[in-house]
Design an enzyme around this catalytic site. Structure first.
Site, PDB file in Angstrom:
ATOM      1  CG  ASP A 374      -2.269   0.715   0.892  1.00 26.29           C
ATOM      2  OD1 ASP A 374      -2.219   1.937   0.629  1.00 26.29           O
ATOM      3  OD2 ASP A 374      -3.327   0.064   0.896  1.00 26.29           O
ATOM      4  CB  VAL A 431      -6.010   0.229  -5.324  1.00 23.45           C
ATOM      5  CG1 VAL A 431      -4.677  -0.440  -5.020  1.00 23.45           C
ATOM      6  CG2 VAL A 431      -6.212   0.361  -6.833  1.00 23.45           C
ATOM      7  CD  GLU A 433     -14.071  -0.828  -8.699  1.00 23.86           C
ATOM      8  OE1 GLU A 433     -14.782  -1.550  -9.396  1.00 23.86           O
ATOM      9  OE2 GLU A 433     -13.024  -1.252  -8.155  1.00 23.86           O
ATOM     10  CB  SER A 460     -17.071  -4.898  -8.289  1.00 21.97           C
ATOM     11  OG  SER A 460     -17.179  -3.505  -8.040  1.00 21.97           O
ATOM     12  CG  HIS A 481     -15.495  -9.347  -8.999  1.00 23.83           C
ATOM     13  ND1 HIS A 481     -16.821  -9.333  -9.367  1.00 23.83           N
ATOM     14  CD2 HIS A 481     -15.435  -8.605  -7.853  1.00 23.83           C
ATOM     15  CE1 HIS A 481     -17.522  -8.637  -8.499  1.00 23.83           C
ATOM     16  NE2 HIS A 481     -16.709  -8.187  -7.573  1.00 23.83           N
ATOM     17  CD  GLU A 493     -18.594 -11.872 -11.737  1.00 19.63           C
ATOM     18  OE1 GLU A 493     -19.730 -11.998 -12.192  1.00 19.63           O
ATOM     19  OE2 GLU A 493     -18.097 -10.756 -11.478  1.00 19.63           O
TER      20      GLU A 493
END
Length: 768
Positions: A374, A431, A433, A460, A481, A493
């Site tokens: 991070d 991280v 979106e 997503s 995902h 996914e």
């Protein structure tokens, strides 16, 4: 004496000791029977055609023959004890053959086949010598029922050793003696914990509840099993039931106590299943009527109940779901299925938030080294704490030991430097979106890793193709995902971009399976698969509110259908802000049919956040839902449902004209919620986002909890038939507008009199 291998519908070649199938072909002789110099008779299961031992029809015939040999040897004094074991490294017995259950359509035929299996296992209980089940690896279903028929059970301490009765997950009950013998062995409460859930337990818990007598170190397992068997033959080993507290004994061992336990269990089953699954209720009935009676009467009742359950719609649908899961687990995620993908031993995680920490914990739990990166030290610390909290919960729930959890936590490192990503076989980005941020962090990570490393994004909603354009090696990039919470939600996914290679897909698919997840491969597109189908479901909840339906009425109609959560409650769970963002993205990408309902738009402009803020459509205290917040109606400009008998109040608030509230009954609401999902799924198939109907159904079951007993969203649509779906959509389109416009694929299927599974069949196993 009952001989399984002399039944007319189970042919046996009288000139050979090897069993034959229904066509008369020879099959492998498993199990075998042999006697050693210590007078131990060994019945060994080792099917050369399978990686796991399975109780197929030929195997059961051969077991009947082996038991006949053991009986004769025992009477003649050549055998003093019989040990049932596996010759495989991977497991004991994985259960019965599921396809054999799926093919049975007549309840009388089902009951007859069950009774034949019961007869074989009863022959174990009547051998003239004691028996020992030596369990190493998975011991499930019929494998555990065979073990329950033995005098003693011992297990290895290997992590792969798991015991369970998963039949309830297929819509049936353990009918080869499991429902009868388990509660008599371990007590009613411990038995119900296994029977009603289908969960698997490790050797330690099995020993604690009295399911196994001893646990032996895996390295010494064969020798210690032999020593145990010799002690049993000498009479120096007797089974000792674990000590139980007085209250537990009163509840398990007395009639009034058992009635209390069964009553509470029934309440819990109804609360969790809504009564949609008949198998757990039939088990409770059987135990109530027969637990205090004879084993023979209980076995007969097992057979009758199993005969009815095996041919039920719920059983057939749940077997269909089982086949879909197995197909996803065993495939490679690519068309030819040839490339198994690279094995990943170290991963990098970009972003140490809730998702990043969850992914890191999941990987470490499964033996993979992790570097979590991070841009702030406090963020890295927060991610590590989140992972630690997940391990602590696993220890508290006895999913793992404290020592194993600490060892797994040591596999996670964190820092601010991209150099820590070196050596990773896969780096997954988790991280914020935002497209610009994701492109930057992925490009920076690509510069640090070698050419074979796979990069993946946990987005997503954002375009995988657009992210890939920032990379030098877009063929090594895809979406991965995970769903929140990572440690609980089974679906992953895998999003294939235009340039994603087969080896990338296969590698991520393999990793997902090794992490215990169910992977579904989809193409890039707005919302991918699950979120795109959920969008209309959530949105329609808002339209129904505007038309006068009460929040609880909408949600109860959904849960009565079998959904784990209604659309309004789900919006609170996801977060009103997150739902608003996702809805806006789908609207922008897909047009007017995804236009947010006025109610959802308005609540997105308030300070209500849903569950995480303690206030949404419902109220929450310490994370617990406390009922609908009645003030939300006025805040959104809606009349309360009790007075919304016409459209006046809704019109004043700018909402669509209201239907009379009495017409919004449970059935009408259910179709309003389900039909838009089917319609959107049809578009997804038509656009090639999903490869087949089974992929959509598996993703919806594993990602949203769509009711498995219905077989999946499109399986349900096929049950209704696309013609009927089309007719209902056209009626709703005429009444409510273009958001219900039928998908072109639905029109074609109705015209051709075809179903989704006929037009998009996919894997044969998924159609079982």
């Amino acid at each position: 004496m009952r001989r399984f291998n002399t039944r007319p519908d189970m042919p046996h070649d009288p000139t050979s000791d090897e069993p034959t199938d229904s066509a008369g072909a020879r099959t492998a002789a498993s199990p075998t029977f042999e006697i050693d110099g210590d007078g131990i008779g060994w019945i060994t299961f080792d099917d050369p055609e399978r990686s796991q031992n399975v109780l197929t029809e030929p195997v059961m015939r051969r077991l009947g023959g082996a038991l006949d040999e053991a009986r004769a040897a025992g009477r003649e004094g050549r055998v003093r004890v019989v040990v049932i074991r596996s010759g495989k490294e991977a497991g004991f017995i994985a259960g019965a053959e599921v396809d054999a259950i799926a093919d049975i359509e007549d309840p009388g035929d089902a009951e007859a086949k069950v009774k034949m299996g019961q007869a074989v296992f009863s022959d174990v209980t009547t051998l003239p010598v004691p028996t020992v089940s030596a369990i190493h690896g998975v011991c499930l279903g019929g494998g555990l029922e065979l073990s329950l028929a033995c005098t003693h059970r011992v297990a290895s301490d290997a992590p792969r050793t798991k015991l369970g009765l998963p039949e309830v997950m297929l819509g049936i009950l353990p009918a080869w003696g499991g429902t009868t013998r388990l509660p008599r062995l371990v007590g009613l409460q411990a038995a119900l914990d296994l029977l009603l859930t289908g969960k698997q337990i490790d050797a330690r818990k099995a020993r604690r509840i009295g399911l196994v007598d001893e646990i032996f170190p895996v390295a010494l397992f064969p020798d210690l099993v032999r020593d145990f068997a010799i002690d049993v033959a000498r009479g120096s080993r007797s089974r000792k039931a674990p000590s139980r507290k007085l209250v537990k004994r009163l509840l398990d061992d007395t009639g009034p106590g058992r009635r209390i336990v069964l009553h509470q269990a029934r309440k819990k089953v109804m609360a969790s299943t809504g009564g949609h699954y008949p198998a757990p209720l039939r088990m409770l009935e059987l135990l109530e009527e027969h637990l205090g009676g004879s084993v023979e009467e209980s076995l007969a009742a097992e057979g009758r109940a199993a005969g009815e359950l095996i041919v039920s719609t719920e059983c057939k649908n749940l077997i269909h779901v089982f086949h879909m899961r197995e197909a996803a687990r065993k495939g490679a995620g690519v068309t030819d299925g040839e490339d198994p993908g690279r094995k990943i031993e170290r991963i990098g995680v970009l972003g140490a938030g809730v998702m990043g920490g969850g992914v890191a914990q999941l990987a470490a739990y499964n033996g993979i080294d992790v570097y979590m990166k991070d841009i702030r030290h406090d963020a890295v610390g927060s991610g590590l704490r989140h992972a630690r909290q997940l391990f602590d919960k696993a220890v508290k729930r006895r999913k793992t030991s404290r020592r194993e959890a600490d060892r797994a936590m040591e596999r996670i490192a964190g820092g601010l430097d991209d150099h820590g990503l070196r050596g990773s076989g896969l780096v997954v980005e988790a991280v914020v979106e935002r497209m610009d941020v994701k492109r930057d962090v992925l490009a920076a990570a690509e510069r640090e890793v070698d050419d074979r490393c796979v990069l993946a994004t946990n987005t997503s909603s954002l375009s995988v193709e657009e992210m890939a354009s920032a990379l030098q090696r877009p063929e090594r990039f895809c979406g991965m995902h995970f769903f929140n919470p990572v440690h609980r939600m089974p679906l992953v996914e895998i999003v294939r971009g235009p340039e994603t290679s087969d080896v990338t897909v296969a590698t991520v698919h393999r990793l997902a399976v090794e992490l215990g997840k169910v992977p579904v491969v989809v193409r890039d597109g707005p919302g991918f698969l699950v979120n795109r189908i959920l969008g209309p479901y959530l949105n329609e909840g808002g339209f129904l509110m505007a038309e006068g339906a009460a929040i609880e009425t909408i949600d109860e109609a959904a849960t009565a259908f079998g959904m784990p959560m209604g659309p309004i409650r789900l919006i609170d769970e996801v977060g009103i802000d997150v739902s608003r963002h996702a809805g806006a993205a789908l609207h922008e990408a897909l047009g007017a049919r995804m236009a947010p309902s006025p109610v959802l738009s308005r609540i997105g402009e308030t300070d209500r956040l849903g569950k995480k803020g303690g206030r949404g459509f419902y109220l929450y205290e310490k994370g617990e839902e406390k009922g609908v917040d009645e003030a939300v109606y006025a805040e959104l400009g809606l009349a309360t449902p009790s007075t919304a008998v016409d459209g006046a109040d809704a019109d004043a608030a700018g909402a669509p004209p209201a239907e009379p509230a009495p017409t919004l009954d449970e059935t009408a609401i259910r179709w309003r919620l389900v039909l838009p999902m089917i319609n959107e799924a049809a578009r997804i198939l038509d656009e090639g986002i999903a490869p087949d109907a089974a992929a959509i159904d598996l993703a919806m079951i594993m990602g949203t909890g769509f009711p498995p007993f219905r077989g999946g969203l499109l399986h349900f649509a096929d049950t209704v038939h696309p013609r009927a779906v089309l007719d209902r959509l056209r009626t709703l389109e005429a009444r409510h507008g273009s958001r219900f416009e039928p998908a072109p694929l639905l029109v074609r299927l109705a015209d051709d009199d075809r179903t989704f599974y006929e037009a998009f069949p996919g894997s044969d196993r998924a159609n079982g």
